[in-house]
Design a protein around this motif. Structure first.
Motif, PDB file in Angstrom:
ATOM      1  N   ASP A 132       0.846  -1.191   0.000  1.00  0.00           N
ATOM      2  CA  ASP A 132       0.000   0.000   0.000  1.00  0.00           C
ATOM      3  C   ASP A 132       0.880   1.238   0.000  1.00  0.00           C
ATOM      4  O   ASP A 132       2.078   1.174   0.269  1.00  0.00           O
ATOM      5  CB  ASP A 132      -1.013   0.003   1.144  1.00  0.00           C
ATOM      6  N   THR A 133       0.277   2.315  -0.357  1.00  0.00           N
ATOM      7  CA  THR A 133       0.942   3.611  -0.352  1.00  0.00           C
ATOM      8  C   THR A 133      -0.145   4.669  -0.265  1.00  0.00           C
ATOM      9  O   THR A 133      -1.334   4.347  -0.172  1.00  0.00           O
ATOM     10  CB  THR A 133       1.829   3.789  -1.605  1.00  0.00           C
ATOM     11  N   ARG A 134       0.244   5.932  -0.254  1.00  0.00           N
ATOM     12  CA  ARG A 134      -0.739   7.017  -0.178  1.00  0.00           C
ATOM     13  C   ARG A 134      -0.766   7.775  -1.500  1.00  0.00           C
ATOM     14  O   ARG A 134       0.284   8.062  -2.081  1.00  0.00           O
ATOM     15  CB  ARG A 134      -0.386   8.001   0.941  1.00  0.00           C
ATOM     16  N   VAL A 135      -1.975   8.101  -1.956  1.00  0.00           N
ATOM     17  CA  VAL A 135      -2.161   8.930  -3.147  1.00  0.00           C
ATOM     18  C   VAL A 135      -3.210   9.998  -2.835  1.00  0.00           C
ATOM     19  O   VAL A 135      -3.748  10.062  -1.726  1.00  0.00           O
ATOM     20  CB  VAL A 135      -2.604   8.097  -4.376  1.00  0.00           C
ATOM     21  N   MET A 272     -11.761  10.736  -8.290  1.00  0.00           N
ATOM     22  CA  MET A 272     -10.700   9.959  -8.911  1.00  0.00           C
ATOM     23  C   MET A 272      -9.492   9.973  -7.984  1.00  0.00           C
ATOM     24  O   MET A 272      -9.479  10.682  -6.977  1.00  0.00           O
ATOM     25  CB  MET A 272     -10.357  10.540 -10.292  1.00  0.00           C
ATOM     26  N   THR A 273      -8.507   9.183  -8.317  1.00  0.00           N
ATOM     27  CA  THR A 273      -7.254   9.144  -7.568  1.00  0.00           C
ATOM     28  C   THR A 273      -6.126   9.626  -8.464  1.00  0.00           C
ATOM     29  O   THR A 273      -6.201   9.509  -9.698  1.00  0.00           O
ATOM     30  CB  THR A 273      -6.948   7.712  -7.095  1.00  0.00           C
ATOM     31  N   ALA A 274      -5.074  10.153  -7.840  1.00  0.00           N
ATOM     32  CA  ALA A 274      -3.920  10.649  -8.607  1.00  0.00           C
ATOM     33  C   ALA A 274      -2.655  10.477  -7.779  1.00  0.00           C
ATOM     34  O   ALA A 274      -2.697  10.571  -6.548  1.00  0.00           O
ATOM     35  CB  ALA A 274      -4.110  12.125  -8.964  1.00  0.00           C
ATOM     36  N   PRO A 275      -1.520  10.246  -8.441  1.00  0.00           N
ATOM     37  CA  PRO A 275      -0.250  10.244  -7.709  1.00  0.00           C
ATOM     38  C   PRO A 275      -0.020  11.605  -7.064  1.00  0.00           C
ATOM     39  O   PRO A 275      -0.600  12.624  -7.464  1.00  0.00           O
ATOM     40  CB  PRO A 275       0.788   9.954  -8.797  1.00  0.00           C
ATOM     41  N   LEU A 276       0.842  11.652  -6.083  1.00  0.00           N
ATOM     42  CA  LEU A 276       1.049  12.875  -5.308  1.00  0.00           C
ATOM     43  C   LEU A 276       1.819  13.934  -6.082  1.00  0.00           C
ATOM     44  O   LEU A 276       2.716  13.604  -6.874  1.00  0.00           O
ATOM     45  CB  LEU A 276       1.807  12.538  -4.020  1.00  0.00           C
ATOM     46  N   GLY A 286       5.596  12.975  -6.979  1.00  0.00           N
ATOM     47  CA  GLY A 286       6.400  12.989  -5.777  1.00  0.00           C
ATOM     48  C   GLY A 286       6.363  11.628  -5.107  1.00  0.00           C
ATOM     49  O   GLY A 286       5.408  10.865  -5.272  1.00  0.00           O
ATOM     50  N   THR A 287       7.379  11.321  -4.374  1.00  0.00           N
ATOM     51  CA  THR A 287       7.436  10.013  -3.724  1.00  0.00           C
ATOM     52  C   THR A 287       6.368   9.891  -2.643  1.00  0.00           C
ATOM     53  O   THR A 287       5.842  10.888  -2.150  1.00  0.00           O
ATOM     54  CB  THR A 287       8.839   9.768  -3.119  1.00  0.00           C
ATOM     55  N   SER A 288       6.046   8.641  -2.299  1.00  0.00           N
ATOM     56  CA  SER A 288       5.098   8.368  -1.227  1.00  0.00           C
ATOM     57  C   SER A 288       5.654   7.235  -0.373  1.00  0.00           C
ATOM     58  O   SER A 288       6.762   6.748  -0.603  1.00  0.00           O
ATOM     59  CB  SER A 288       3.720   8.010  -1.794  1.00  0.00           C
ATOM     60  N   LEU A 289       4.888   6.816   0.612  1.00  0.00           N
ATOM     61  CA  LEU A 289       5.349   5.804   1.560  1.00  0.00           C
ATOM     62  C   LEU A 289       5.312   4.405   0.955  1.00  0.00           C
ATOM     63  O   LEU A 289       4.389   4.068   0.211  1.00  0.00           O
ATOM     64  CB  LEU A 289       4.478   5.816   2.812  1.00  0.00           C
ATOM     65  N   ALA A 290       6.280   3.599   1.320  1.00  0.00           N
ATOM     66  CA  ALA A 290       6.318   2.191   0.920  1.00  0.00           C
ATOM     67  C   ALA A 290       5.729   1.357   2.060  1.00  0.00           C
ATOM     68  O   ALA A 290       6.418   1.047   3.026  1.00  0.00           O
ATOM     69  CB  ALA A 290       7.752   1.764   0.620  1.00  0.00           C
ATOM     70  N   GLY A 291       4.460   1.032   1.954  1.00  0.00           N
ATOM     71  CA  GLY A 291       3.794   0.300   3.022  1.00  0.00           C
ATOM     72  C   GLY A 291       3.302  -1.056   2.553  1.00  0.00           C
ATOM     73  O   GLY A 291       3.451  -1.433   1.397  1.00  0.00           O
ATOM     74  N   ARG A 352      -0.724   2.264  -9.157  1.00  0.00           N
ATOM     75  CA  ARG A 352       0.293   1.571  -9.967  1.00  0.00           C
ATOM     76  C   ARG A 352       1.449   2.515 -10.293  1.00  0.00           C
ATOM     77  O   ARG A 352       2.625   2.144 -10.193  1.00  0.00           O
ATOM     78  CB  ARG A 352      -0.339   1.035 -11.257  1.00  0.00           C
ATOM     79  N   THR A 353       1.116   3.752 -10.657  1.00  0.00           N
ATOM     80  CA  THR A 353       2.156   4.747 -10.939  1.00  0.00           C
ATOM     81  C   THR A 353       2.911   5.118  -9.672  1.00  0.00           C
ATOM     82  O   THR A 353       4.149   5.197  -9.660  1.00  0.00           O
ATOM     83  CB  THR A 353       1.521   6.007 -11.552  1.00  0.00           C
ATOM     84  N   GLN A 354       2.181   5.336  -8.580  1.00  0.00           N
ATOM     85  CA  GLN A 354       2.806   5.785  -7.338  1.00  0.00           C
ATOM     86  C   GLN A 354       3.737   4.721  -6.763  1.00  0.00           C
ATOM     87  O   GLN A 354       4.777   5.041  -6.189  1.00  0.00           O
ATOM     88  CB  GLN A 354       1.735   6.145  -6.319  1.00  0.00           C
ATOM     89  N   LEU A 355       3.378   3.453  -6.910  1.00  0.00           N
ATOM     90  CA  LEU A 355       4.185   2.381  -6.334  1.00  0.00           C
ATOM     91  C   LEU A 355       5.572   2.270  -6.962  1.00  0.00           C
ATOM     92  O   LEU A 355       6.469   1.662  -6.375  1.00  0.00           O
ATOM     93  CB  LEU A 355       3.446   1.050  -6.440  1.00  0.00           C
ATOM     94  N   GLU A 356       5.743   2.856  -8.121  1.00  0.00           N
ATOM     95  CA  GLU A 356       7.085   2.935  -8.712  1.00  0.00           C
ATOM     96  C   GLU A 356       7.880   4.076  -8.095  1.00  0.00           C
ATOM     97  O   GLU A 356       9.080   4.223  -8.381  1.00  0.00           O
ATOM     98  CB  GLU A 356       6.991   3.120 -10.228  1.00  0.00           C
TER      99      GLU A 356
END
Length: 415
Positions: A132-135, A272-276, A286-291, A352-356
């Motif tokens: 999981d991560t945050r978006v 909708m959802t979007a990367p940070l 921008g980077t997010s947490l690796a959970g 999917r984008t944020q997890l990279e």
């Protein structure tokens, strides 16, 4: 009582006589209930192994695992939060899986930032089970009316979007519960803040990068773009989001199902959802947490090879897809994201984008105590109108106290 003991002894003898290797698997939360279906399939394809699954609530799991470690009563393998891996490795509780499990798996098929959360000093102590991560969750209609046909991609656009939303009459622009540590931490990670210095011996929160991130976070509250409310003080996130009390919210994948269920009928096209967003001058996103959750094998287990076989089975892309369909937990394997049930959910594309682009948290056992102090200090600073520099100095002092035992242990062992 004598009858009960006799039954237990007979069961134990029966298990010993059936010729199978019996392993115990502790799994947390709802996952512990649902994974039994996959475990039964594993047993069918591995008739020499029998698995006993014990389900535990997340709220009690950490303490119960520590008690089991102290009492030499650990299971063979367990499901844990990936932020616990450094702590359990530090007390020599979990096995090094670098050679035991990694061989049949392909590390390149895992998200790099998530894979790294399970490493300590280059060795692998856990295998990601789900991630999981945050978006950014956002109201597409409200942002469009404010002049943003796509969500903000930079910090300056983010603050501008908030200003426009407020100007159009929204009570707030964004919800940032003050009782959550993830938001200020993400902002700091986006600026490559060091967080801890001298190999995790002291806090580095007074360094310019963290202070700048914290000041940006405080700005949402100073300008009235975010309410000064803890999560428990928010009456109903879904109702307030639907009514337009705020248009943006940073949260994780567990909320997708909740938004689908709890928002009004016909609301699907309005969110909708979007990367940070990223700091100005840095690449988007921008980077997010690796959970997420990981699978570990305990060092005292005499059945590590059998436990590793179960981990390998649960890590297969097809099993990851099935587990996603059962639980909604995001697959840890990149290849699993090609399955229609994952790829066709439009709300997952941002994840999917944020997890990279996720960053592991510092690999020190005391990290959970430190982030608890982070939100406590930040919340007090927001309510007392302290500066970011003042809050960072307080956080450094608290962190240095938390890490006192770590410094002593490192010094004692020549580290």
């Amino acid at each position: 009582m004598r009858s009960l003991l006799l039954i237990l002894l007979l069961c134990g003898c029966a298990q010993a006589r059936d010729g199978r290797i019996h392993i115990e698997f502790w799994a947390l939360g709802r996952e512990g209930e649902l994974v039994t279906e996959l475990v039964r399939e594993f047993e069918q394809s591995n008739p020499d192994i029998a698995v006993r699954v014990q389900q535990m609530p997340w709220t009690a799991a950490h303490e119960k695992l520590l008690t089991a470690i102290v009492g030499n009563a650990t299971p063979d393998l367990a499901h844990i939060g990936n932020s616990w891996v450094p702590e359990f490795e530090a007390i020599n509780a979990i096995a090094d899986l670098t050679d035991l499990v990694r061989a049949p798996l392909d590390p390149a098929d895992f998200f790099p930032g998530i894979w790294a959360t399970n490493q300590v000093e280059g060795r692998q102590y856990g295998i990601p089970w789900y991630v999981d991560t945050r978006v950014l969750f956002y109201r597409t209609d409200m942002l469009a009316e404010a002049g943003y046909s796509v969500p903000p991609r930079s910090w300056s656009e983010w603050m501008d979007a908030c200003a426009r939303l407020k100007a159009r009459g929204a009570p707030w622009a964004i919800l940032l519960p003050t009782s959550e540590w993830a938001q200020p931490l993400v902002l700091a990670m986006q600026l490559d803040a060091e967080l801890l210095r001298e190999s995790g011996r002291y806090g580095a929160f007074s360094e310019p990068e963290f202070v700048r991130a914290l000041d940006f976070y405080f700005e949402f509250f100073r300008r009235g773009y975010a309410p000064v409310l803890a999560a428990t003080q928010v009456a109903n996130v879904y109702q307030q989001f639907a009514e337009g009390d705020f248009a943006m919210y940073i949260t994780g994948p567990w909320q997708i199902g909740e938004f689908k269920r709890r928002l009004p009928p016909g609301f699907e096209e309005k969110w909708m959802t979007a990367p940070l967003p990223a700091p100005d001058g840095k690449p988007w996103p921008g980077t997010s947490l690796a959970g997420g959750g990981s699978l570990v094998v305990f060092r005292r287990s005499t059945k590590q090879e059998a436990a590793a076989r179960l981990i390998e089975f649960l890590s297969r892309p097809e099993q990851q897809v099935r587990f996603f369909e059962m639980t909604g937990n995001l697959p840890a394997r990149r290849s699993a994201w090609d399955a229609p049930s994952v790829a066709d959910d439009r709300y997952l594309a941002a994840f999917r984008t944020q997890l990279e682009n996720v960053t592991p948290m510092p690999a020190v056992p005391q990290w959970e105590q430190i982030v608890t102090s982070l939100f406590e200090v930040a919340e007090q600073a927001i309510r007392r109108r302290q500066t970011a520099q003042q809050a960072a100095a307080i956080l450094d002092r608290k962190t240095d106290t938390i890490l006192e035992k770590r410094r002593w242990m490192l010094a004692r062992h020549g580290g």
